[in-house]
Design a protein around this motif. Structure first.
Motif, PDB file in Angstrom:
ATOM      1  N   VAL A   6      70.332 -25.614 -15.629  1.00  0.00           N
ATOM      2  CA  VAL A   6      69.310 -24.469 -16.015  1.00  0.00           C
ATOM      3  C   VAL A   6      67.927 -24.850 -15.462  1.00  0.00           C
ATOM      4  O   VAL A   6      67.524 -26.053 -15.619  1.00  0.00           O
ATOM      5  CB  VAL A   6      69.275 -23.892 -17.566  1.00  0.00           C
ATOM      6  CG1 VAL A   6      68.576 -25.416 -18.356  1.00  0.00           C
ATOM      7  CG2 VAL A   6      68.492 -22.759 -17.817  1.00  0.00           C
ATOM      8  N   ARG A   7      67.252 -23.833 -14.985  1.00  0.00           N
ATOM      9  CA  ARG A   7      66.108 -23.939 -14.538  1.00  0.00           C
ATOM     10  C   ARG A   7      64.822 -23.680 -15.503  1.00  0.00           C
ATOM     11  O   ARG A   7      65.064 -22.813 -16.078  1.00  0.00           O
ATOM     12  CB  ARG A   7      65.758 -23.235 -12.943  1.00  0.00           C
ATOM     13  CG  ARG A   7      66.705 -23.414 -11.689  1.00  0.00           C
ATOM     14  CD  ARG A   7      66.252 -22.602 -10.848  1.00  0.00           C
ATOM     15  NE  ARG A   7      66.808 -21.446 -10.868  1.00  0.00           N
ATOM     16  CZ  ARG A   7      66.516 -20.322 -10.099  1.00  0.00           C
ATOM     17  NH1 ARG A   7      65.497 -20.276  -9.212  1.00  0.00           N
ATOM     18  NH2 ARG A   7      66.882 -19.198 -10.425  1.00  0.00           N
ATOM     19  N   VAL A   8      63.759 -24.537 -15.524  1.00  0.00           N
ATOM     20  CA  VAL A   8      62.566 -24.326 -16.371  1.00  0.00           C
ATOM     21  C   VAL A   8      61.326 -24.245 -15.441  1.00  0.00           C
ATOM     22  O   VAL A   8      60.842 -25.347 -14.936  1.00  0.00           O
ATOM     23  CB  VAL A   8      62.653 -25.270 -17.452  1.00  0.00           C
ATOM     24  CG1 VAL A   8      61.348 -25.129 -18.263  1.00  0.00           C
ATOM     25  CG2 VAL A   8      63.939 -25.219 -18.465  1.00  0.00           C
ATOM     26  N   PHE A   9      60.794 -23.030 -15.350  1.00  0.00           N
ATOM     27  CA  PHE A   9      59.642 -22.806 -14.683  1.00  0.00           C
ATOM     28  C   PHE A   9      58.432 -23.173 -15.611  1.00  0.00           C
ATOM     29  O   PHE A   9      58.380 -22.415 -16.697  1.00  0.00           O
ATOM     30  CB  PHE A   9      59.515 -21.640 -13.898  1.00  0.00           C
ATOM     31  CG  PHE A   9      60.708 -21.153 -12.824  1.00  0.00           C
ATOM     32  CD1 PHE A   9      60.366 -21.381 -11.503  1.00  0.00           C
ATOM     33  CD2 PHE A   9      61.907 -20.915 -13.246  1.00  0.00           C
ATOM     34  CE1 PHE A   9      61.420 -20.974 -10.375  1.00  0.00           C
ATOM     35  CE2 PHE A   9      63.023 -20.672 -12.273  1.00  0.00           C
ATOM     36  CZ  PHE A   9      62.507 -20.770 -11.156  1.00  0.00           C
ATOM     37  N   VAL A  36      68.691 -30.013 -17.099  1.00  0.00           N
ATOM     38  CA  VAL A  36      67.356 -29.095 -16.871  1.00  0.00           C
ATOM     39  C   VAL A  36      66.656 -29.461 -15.895  1.00  0.00           C
ATOM     40  O   VAL A  36      66.026 -30.795 -15.599  1.00  0.00           O
ATOM     41  CB  VAL A  36      66.297 -29.362 -18.178  1.00  0.00           C
ATOM     42  CG1 VAL A  36      64.964 -28.581 -17.997  1.00  0.00           C
ATOM     43  CG2 VAL A  36      66.955 -28.775 -19.580  1.00  0.00           C
ATOM     44  N   ARG A  37      66.287 -28.502 -15.136  1.00  0.00           N
ATOM     45  CA  ARG A  37      65.644 -28.658 -13.718  1.00  0.00           C
ATOM     46  C   ARG A  37      64.647 -28.139 -13.559  1.00  0.00           C
ATOM     47  O   ARG A  37      64.217 -26.912 -13.792  1.00  0.00           O
ATOM     48  CB  ARG A  37      66.683 -28.094 -12.508  1.00  0.00           C
ATOM     49  CG  ARG A  37      65.957 -28.319 -11.150  1.00  0.00           C
ATOM     50  CD  ARG A  37      66.797 -27.639 -10.213  1.00  0.00           C
ATOM     51  NE  ARG A  37      66.329 -27.764  -8.945  1.00  0.00           N
ATOM     52  CZ  ARG A  37      66.437 -26.858  -7.744  1.00  0.00           C
ATOM     53  NH1 ARG A  37      67.366 -25.709  -8.104  1.00  0.00           N
ATOM     54  NH2 ARG A  37      66.006 -27.000  -6.701  1.00  0.00           N
ATOM     55  N   LEU A  38      63.615 -28.828 -13.741  1.00  0.00           N
ATOM     56  CA  LEU A  38      62.049 -28.414 -13.772  1.00  0.00           C
ATOM     57  C   LEU A  38      61.695 -28.064 -12.497  1.00  0.00           C
ATOM     58  O   LEU A  38      61.787 -28.746 -11.273  1.00  0.00           O
ATOM     59  CB  LEU A  38      61.034 -29.676 -14.341  1.00  0.00           C
ATOM     60  CG  LEU A  38      61.632 -30.290 -15.649  1.00  0.00           C
ATOM     61  CD1 LEU A  38      60.360 -31.206 -16.174  1.00  0.00           C
ATOM     62  CD2 LEU A  38      61.675 -29.097 -16.873  1.00  0.00           C
ATOM     63  N   ILE A  39      60.854 -26.833 -12.426  1.00  0.00           N
ATOM     64  CA  ILE A  39      60.240 -26.112 -11.362  1.00  0.00           C
ATOM     65  C   ILE A  39      59.141 -26.216 -11.497  1.00  0.00           C
ATOM     66  O   ILE A  39      58.343 -25.461 -12.381  1.00  0.00           O
ATOM     67  CB  ILE A  39      61.038 -24.814 -11.021  1.00  0.00           C
ATOM     68  CG1 ILE A  39      62.491 -24.897 -11.129  1.00  0.00           C
ATOM     69  CG2 ILE A  39      60.493 -24.127  -9.547  1.00  0.00           C
ATOM     70  CD1 ILE A  39      63.098 -25.508  -9.853  1.00  0.00           C
ATOM     71  N   ILE A  79      60.952 -30.135 -23.148  1.00  0.00           N
ATOM     72  CA  ILE A  79      62.246 -29.426 -23.155  1.00  0.00           C
ATOM     73  C   ILE A  79      63.366 -30.587 -22.476  1.00  0.00           C
ATOM     74  O   ILE A  79      64.375 -30.576 -22.838  1.00  0.00           O
ATOM     75  CB  ILE A  79      62.160 -28.055 -22.528  1.00  0.00           C
ATOM     76  CG1 ILE A  79      61.401 -27.073 -23.269  1.00  0.00           C
ATOM     77  CG2 ILE A  79      63.646 -27.500 -22.243  1.00  0.00           C
ATOM     78  CD1 ILE A  79      60.815 -25.849 -22.835  1.00  0.00           C
ATOM     79  N   ARG A  80      62.960 -30.998 -21.415  1.00  0.00           N
ATOM     80  CA  ARG A  80      63.895 -31.842 -20.707  1.00  0.00           C
ATOM     81  C   ARG A  80      64.171 -32.989 -21.561  1.00  0.00           C
ATOM     82  O   ARG A  80      65.512 -33.336 -21.390  1.00  0.00           O
ATOM     83  CB  ARG A  80      63.383 -32.251 -19.258  1.00  0.00           C
ATOM     84  CG  ARG A  80      64.381 -33.133 -18.442  1.00  0.00           C
ATOM     85  CD  ARG A  80      63.530 -33.456 -17.229  1.00  0.00           C
ATOM     86  NE  ARG A  80      62.455 -34.303 -17.209  1.00  0.00           N
ATOM     87  CZ  ARG A  80      61.814 -34.696 -15.987  1.00  0.00           C
ATOM     88  NH1 ARG A  80      62.254 -34.306 -14.878  1.00  0.00           N
ATOM     89  NH2 ARG A  80      60.658 -35.424 -16.288  1.00  0.00           N
ATOM     90  N   GLU A  81      63.329 -33.616 -22.193  1.00  0.00           N
ATOM     91  CA  GLU A  81      63.685 -34.905 -23.132  1.00  0.00           C
ATOM     92  C   GLU A  81      64.437 -34.334 -24.417  1.00  0.00           C
ATOM     93  O   GLU A  81      65.478 -34.978 -24.652  1.00  0.00           O
ATOM     94  CB  GLU A  81      62.244 -35.418 -23.508  1.00  0.00           C
ATOM     95  CG  GLU A  81      61.428 -36.052 -22.312  1.00  0.00           C
ATOM     96  CD  GLU A  81      60.124 -36.628 -22.974  1.00  0.00           C
ATOM     97  OE1 GLU A  81      59.987 -36.565 -24.240  1.00  0.00           O
ATOM     98  OE2 GLU A  81      59.522 -36.857 -22.119  1.00  0.00           O
ATOM     99  N   ALA A  82      64.331 -33.255 -24.803  1.00  0.00           N
ATOM    100  CA  ALA A  82      65.026 -32.919 -25.935  1.00  0.00           C
ATOM    101  C   ALA A  82      66.337 -32.395 -25.494  1.00  0.00           C
ATOM    102  O   ALA A  82      67.397 -32.549 -25.994  1.00  0.00           O
ATOM    103  CB  ALA A  82      64.425 -31.613 -26.741  1.00  0.00           C
ATOM    104  N   ALA A  83      66.603 -31.778 -24.256  1.00  0.00           N
ATOM    105  CA  ALA A  83      68.188 -31.388 -23.874  1.00  0.00           C
ATOM    106  C   ALA A  83      68.778 -32.890 -23.529  1.00  0.00           C
ATOM    107  O   ALA A  83      70.022 -32.839 -23.837  1.00  0.00           O
ATOM    108  CB  ALA A  83      67.863 -30.674 -22.452  1.00  0.00           C
TER     109      ALA A  83
END
Length: 427
Positions: free
Chosen positions: A231-234, A263-266, A250-254
């Motif tokens: 999932v992408r997170v902008f 979690v792919r951070l954008i 969010i990425r760490e919690a996931a």
């Protein structure tokens, strides 16, 4: 560098360690149901259209029937939820062709503190073109013609309803107040979100985070590629903005609770040249991010082809789990420390200029703090140190070469987002 300072710096430079998993959060995310999500998306599609300007009188079709149904789902989930319609009278302007009473549907789960964490999706839909070309007809016909919006954004709305259910039915007591909101008017220019965010800023609400979910249910893109594990997170910049800190969190919690989902951070506030409801909150100074599926199917968006056949309930459930993991961790943690004073960040030099000295205000409910730092050309925190006091000295760590931050740790071990020590841009 002095030998003693060098030794101290090496001792302090331990890898950043994640929080331990909380079995209560694990149980919460495991209670998220792909079957319920699927049924909710199908029910929303069943209203035929949810256009902001569509019928409000019918009990079975149009945006009026849809918003009453959403409110009923919140009310049936738990008596703990405070369910209201957030009403705004919007005059004609832009894509709003006549005066309309726009209604966001909101369910609030009170916490011990007034600080708020939002999870949102927009329940309105639109058809801007048919699958084989532009949509035609008079304005009134366009407002009421079929616009199923199963993925855009029935998927995000279903996620919000499901999370309201599982959070309200959990036995956890949260420090933060949780707000589950289905927004209207997104397709006419983020109207419902703008109205709500403007009110929040004017009334000085404390909003720590906005988790906006928009198009989060499809695992197969229009290019035929399938990705059901990303999932992408902008998030808007600059690199240490509150929204970027939220995205990192969010990425760490996931990784802790949903390790099979990436979690792919954008580093962009939204898709190129586009926007979502979190943008309205960002513009009022609130931290907010957008969740969007890994590989969109553009051919379905804003057409009558946006039906349930384009939604993968298992994928949608995993995206809901990522939201829930980060929201629960954040809601159980204390508020982030305040690291700025009247003259800016409370970061200074010690011992002749070669040691970093960090100060911050105490956070209510914090039993300890985690100081983090990283090399100044690196996007992710690299090193950390847990401390009890609200002043710490890092010998031999230059404030010119590293970026610093601090998070509050609650008695249960849950950590806040990182509050970074950053300077305002030079003008």
């Amino acid at each position: 560098m002095r030998p003693a300072a060098l030794t101290a710096a090496i001792l302090f430079a331990v890898p950043l360690q994640a929080q331990s998993a909380d079995p209560r959060i694990t149980a919460l995310i495991e209670s998220i149901s792909a079957e319920r999500l699927a049924a909710t998306v199908q029910a929303l599609e069943g209203f035929g259209t949810r256009n902001t300007l569509s019928d409000t009188v019918s009990s079975t079709r149009g945006i009026g029937a849809a918003r009453r149904w959403i409110a009923a789902q919140f009310q049936q989930a738990s008596p703990e939820l405070q369910v209201t319609f957030d009403r705004h009278v919007v005059p004609p302007a832009g894509r709003i062709t006549r005066e309309v009473v726009l209604q966001n549907v909101m369910a609030v789960l009170p916490g011990r503190s007034p600080r708020r964490i939002y999870v949102s999706g927009h329940y309105d839909t639109v058809v801007l073109r048919r699958a084989d070309g532009p949509a035609g007809g008079a304005t009134e016909d366009r407002d009421n013609q079929p616009a199923p919006g199963a993925n855009d954004d029935g998927s995000g709305t279903a996620l919000v309803i499901e999370l309201a259910r599982v959070f309200a039915q959990s036995e956890m007591e949260f420090d933060a107040t949780l707000v589950f909101i289905a927004l209207a008017g997104e397709e006419q220019g983020l109207v419902g979100a703008r109205q709500h965010a403007t009110k929040a800023a004017a009334e000085r609400w404390t909003i720590d985070a906005v988790f906006n979910n928009d198009i989060v249910g499809g695992s197969v893109g229009g290019n035929g590629r399938t990705d059901s594990r990303t999932v992408r997170v902008f998030s808007e910049g600059p690199e240490d903005s509150p929204s970027r800190q939220l995205a990192r969190y969010i990425r760490e919690a996931a990784a802790r609770y949903v390790p099979a989902h990436t979690v792919r951070l954008i580093s962009r506030h939204d898709r190129f040249g586009r926007g979502g409801d979190h943008t309205a909150f960002n513009q009022q100074g609130f931290a907010g991010v957008r969740f969007t599926e890994a590989n969109e199917n553009y051919s379905r968006q804003h057409t009558v082809e946006d039906t349930f056949t384009g939604v993968d309930p298992a994928y949608l459930a995993r995206n809901a789990q990522v939201n829930a993991a980060a929201m629960a961790s954040l809601a159980l943690a204390p508020a982030a420390p305040v690291v700025t004073g009247e003259r800016g960040p409370t970061l200074g030099r010690g011992q002749g200029g070669y040691d970093a000295v960090l100060r911050w205000r105490p956070s209510a409910g914090a039993s300890a703090y985690r100081v983090v730092w990283r090399e100044a050309w690196t996007p992710d925190w690299q090193f950390s140190r847990v401390v009890q006091d609200t002043t710490v000295v890092l010998p031999g760590v230059s404030i010119d070469d590293y970026v610093f931050g601090v998070a509050a740790i609650g008695a249960g071990g849950h950590e806040s987002v990182v509050a970074p020590y950053v300077l305002a841009p030079r003008r």
